[in-house]
Write an enzyme that holds these catalytic residues in place. Structure first.
Site, PDB file in Angstrom:
ATOM      1  N   ASP A 175      27.396  36.640  33.330  1.00 51.94           N
ATOM      2  CA  ASP A 175      27.948  35.630  34.232  1.00 51.94           C
ATOM      3  C   ASP A 175      26.839  34.683  34.713  1.00 51.94           C
ATOM      4  OD1 ASP A 175      30.340  34.873  35.878  1.00 51.94           O
ATOM      5  OD2 ASP A 175      29.001  35.330  37.541  1.00 51.94           O
ATOM      6  N   ASP A 232      31.560  42.709  31.901  1.00 49.39           N
ATOM      7  CA  ASP A 232      30.966  41.560  32.569  1.00 49.39           C
ATOM      8  C   ASP A 232      29.767  42.033  33.383  1.00 49.39           C
ATOM      9  OD1 ASP A 232      30.964  38.814  33.657  1.00 49.39           O
ATOM     10  OD2 ASP A 232      33.098  38.847  33.149  1.00 49.39           O
ATOM     11  N   GLU A 254      27.308  33.181  29.502  1.00 52.25           N
ATOM     12  CA  GLU A 254      28.046  32.079  30.113  1.00 52.25           C
ATOM     13  C   GLU A 254      26.979  31.102  30.600  1.00 52.25           C
ATOM     14  OE1 GLU A 254      31.000  30.739  33.732  1.00 52.25           O
ATOM     15  OE2 GLU A 254      29.337  32.094  34.070  1.00 52.25           O
ATOM     16  N   HIS A 309      39.285  32.445  32.239  1.00 56.66           N
ATOM     17  CA  HIS A 309      39.860  32.582  33.578  1.00 56.66           C
ATOM     18  C   HIS A 309      39.385  31.507  34.556  1.00 56.66           C
ATOM     19  CE1 HIS A 309      35.879  34.155  33.804  1.00 56.66           C
ATOM     20  NE2 HIS A 309      35.958  34.248  35.111  1.00 56.66           N
ATOM     21  N   ASP A 310      38.540  30.587  34.100  1.00 53.84           N
ATOM     22  CA  ASP A 310      38.014  29.543  34.988  1.00 53.84           C
ATOM     23  C   ASP A 310      38.556  28.157  34.679  1.00 53.84           C
ATOM     24  OD1 ASP A 310      36.294  31.253  36.421  1.00 53.84           O
ATOM     25  OD2 ASP A 310      34.704  31.024  34.934  1.00 53.84           O
TER      26      ASP A 310
HETATM   27  C1  GLC Z   1      31.442  32.496  36.576  1.00 52.26           C
HETATM   28  C2  GLC Z   1      32.775  33.189  36.520  1.00 52.26           C
HETATM   29  C3  GLC Z   1      33.626  32.685  37.632  1.00 52.26           C
HETATM   30  C4  GLC Z   1      32.954  33.008  38.942  1.00 52.26           C
HETATM   31  C5  GLC Z   1      31.538  32.469  38.971  1.00 52.26           C
HETATM   32  C6  GLC Z   1      30.749  33.099  40.071  1.00 52.26           C
HETATM   33  O1  GLC Z   1      31.545  31.131  36.358  1.00 52.26           O
HETATM   34  O2  GLC Z   1      33.345  33.031  35.258  1.00 52.26           O
HETATM   35  O3  GLC Z   1      34.913  33.227  37.603  1.00 52.26           O
HETATM   36  O4  GLC Z   1      33.678  32.474  40.007  1.00 52.26           O
HETATM   37  O5  GLC Z   1      30.835  32.761  37.788  1.00 52.26           O
HETATM   38  O6  GLC Z   1      30.470  34.434  39.737  1.00 52.26           O
END
Ligand code: GLC
Ligand code: CA
Length: 564
Positions: free
Chosen positions: A220, A111, A279, A340-341
């Site tokens: 991310d 990541d 993402e 995980h979100d």
């Molecule tokens: C992304 C991650 C998430 C995190 C956010 C801030 O959306 O997947 O888990 O809280 O970024 O880094």
């Protein structure tokens, strides 16, 4: 429903590359395997479980962040991008893990968190300590406040985790000073990507991990790095969620693409096709496709698909639209149902019948019905052209844990009631590996787990499912084995719909225009009889039938080989 062959690719057929149809397994390190009994998963724990992932049949793993971090957002607040947090291990452990994975033919994606650092990052600490005018403040977004005494935030942007996206700092002399921007928690100040030092820093971070042997990066908040000049107000209704925001001054700005073009050049310097997956919660599939133009990143999660309702018209439309959008840029689609979100799809697909994005507030669902639908959905996803990401535990059919008491919850947004997220702990509960009592082999006996595991999880452990016909684990293993062994499932442009009864979705995959594989999904809510088009390869649930017909129970997916 008519027979429809999807239009031929608009660009020349791209070369076969490992990532175009790879199945990639997301490891959430703190919840995967704990080697030392502190209740938190770690890198040596992951290393010890790699054979499980090889046997599952995935091509690669993506690890959520394990870098030095105060853990204000479970590691998405990085204080040093080149070290490993002691709770997870050391850089030497990371090297061992990469080498161990490669020995088993598993690639490793790590990541990268470029939108923001931790407030404990060296640069941010200097920015605060040196006071106004510090050149380190230019690497973030510091601004004077509005109002007579600067007591109001510089603009009206809200944080995704709730509250304003600005926090006021104290100057070294103790008086209230400037404000800084954080789209997420106050412990996650946003970098200023107009600053050359930020750009240079991330290029060297990329090289650091590439030199260590990683095969790629998950980027991310890839859509967030560049903000609109002047950080303008958005008006009194300022509120946004990650997906479907339309035009926004801080997401999906044109300027982010230049950054990814630079990164792509770096990735391409390394042998073995190193990749990056975005993402990017962009408002349309076409905007998502911009991130995977051939001089940018390789993959972008298809979150629109993740949020699609479980019915034939919605699913079919989304699949068509996704394939069409990616075809324009010659990229594969990157399917995913859980991470995980978001609420695990074993709950979400029952919970959000209307297709509401991530089903943020998990509610209890009938676990049997939820799992049946999740298995059908996973078997559908794994039959689609392109790459797919799995989230740890979905192969065990883990449900969302909906009854975690507030005092154990750690999602930073939980206590900020207006935030988008806040309910993400329920999908992050540590994995049950074996045994009849918590921590179910997650760590050494008596070691515990950072979030409590439900009593019912003994029957969902890896050991309880391994070798058991019909178990969710064996379903995933079988699906991945078929996927690997069947050349027709590799191309990304060979899906065609076939006529099917009401409420049933059916498509084929072809080789040289000859269909050789069929996937049939019963979303009708009642049992449906279908003819046998060939040899049954896989079924997500128990079937009835005769020599000619098969009866699919509701929420069941079957795969057929229709080769002569
Ligand atoms: C992304 C991650 C998430 C995190 C956010 C801030 O959306 O997947 O888990 O809280 O970024 O880094
Ligand atoms: Ca540990």
């Amino acid at each position: 429903m008519t027979d429809q062959l999807i239009a031929p690719p608009a660009v020349e057929a791209p070369p076969a590359s490992w990532w175009r149809n790879a199945v990639i397994y997301q490891i959430y390190p703190r919840s995967f395997a704990d080697s030392n009994g502190d209740g938190i998963g770690d890198l040596p724990g992951i290393l010890s479980r790699l054979p499980y992932l090889r046997d599952l049949g995935v091509d690669a793993v993506w690890l959520s962040p394990f870098y030095s971090s105060p853990q204000a957002d479970a590691g998405y607040d990085v204080s040093d991008y080149r070290t490993v947090d002691p709770i997870f291990g050391t850089v030497a452990d990371a090297e061992k893990l990469i080498a161990g994975a490669h020995e088993l033919d598993l690639r490793v994606i790590v990541d990268l968190v470029p939108n923001h650092s931790s407030d404990q990052h060296e640069w941010f600490k200097r920015a605060i300590a040196d006071g106004p005018g510090s050149p380190f403040r230019d690497r973030y977004h510091f601004r004077p406040g509005k109002g007579e005494n600067g007591e109001l935030p510089p603009n009206d942007w809200p944080s995704i985790f709730g509250g304003p996206a600005w926090t006021r700092v104290c100057d070294p002399d103790g008086t209230p000073g400037e404000w800084y921007l954080h789209l997420f928690a106050p412990e996650q100040p946003d970098f200023n990507w107009e600053h050359p030092a930020v750009r240079d820093e991330f290029k060297t971070i990329l090289r650091f991990w590439l030199d260590l042997g990683v095969d790629g990066f998950r980027v991310d908040v890839a859509h967030g790095l560049v903000k609109e000049d002047g950080l303008p107000d958005v008006g009194h209704e300022a509120e946004w969620h990650l997906l479907g925001v339309g035009e926004s001054p801080c997401f999906d700005r044109e300027g982010v693409h230049e950054i990814y073009r630079e990164w792509r050049k770096i990735l391409d310097e390394y042998p073995g096709e190193r990749i990056a997956v975005a993402e990017a919660w962009a408002p349309t599939l076409a905007r998502v496709a911009d991130y995977v133009r051939d001089d940018e990143l390789h993959q972008a999660f298809n979150f629109s698909y993740l949020g699609t309702a479980w019915n034939v018209p919605a699913q079919r439309q989304m699949i068509d639209d996704s394939l069409a959008a990616m075809r324009v840029v010659g990229a594969p689609t990157t399917w995913t149902l859980s991470n995980h979100d978001v609420v695990r799809h074993s709950n979400r697909l029952l919970q959000t019948g209307d297709g509401e994005v991530a089903g943020r507030r998990p509610t209890a669902v009938d676990p049997v019905a939820g799992l049946r639908r999740a298995r059908a959905a996973s078997a559908l996803m794994l039959a689609l052209p392109g790459s797919a990401y799995l989230y740890q535990g979905e192969e065990l059919g883990l449900p969302e844990v909906v009854d975690l008491p507030p005092e154990v919850r750690q999602d930073p947004a939980f206590h900020r009631a207006t935030g988008q997220d806040g309910y993400r702990d329920g999908c992050r509960v540590p994995i049950p590996w074996s045994g009849t009592e918590a921590p179910y082999g997650f760590g050494p006996e008596g070691g515990g787990s950072w979030l409590p595991q439900p009593d019912s999880w003994a029957q969902l452990s890896v050991a309880a499912q391994e070798g058991v016909p019909g178990s969710t684990l064996e379903l995933y293993r079988a699906a991945l084995a078929v996927r690997r062994g069947m050349p027709a499932l590799a191309p990304t442009d060979n899906l065609r719909w076939v006529p099917a009864p009401d409420g049933v979705l059916a498509f084929e995959r072809a080789v040289e225009d000859e269909p050789v594989f069929r996937c049939t999904v019963n979303m009708s809510g009642r049992p449906v009889a279908v003819g046998r088009p060939g040899e049954l390869l896989l079924a997500s649930g128990a079937l009835d039938g005769t020599a000619d017909n098969v009866v699919l129970p509701p929420d069941t997916t079957v795969w057929w080989s229709i080769q002569d």
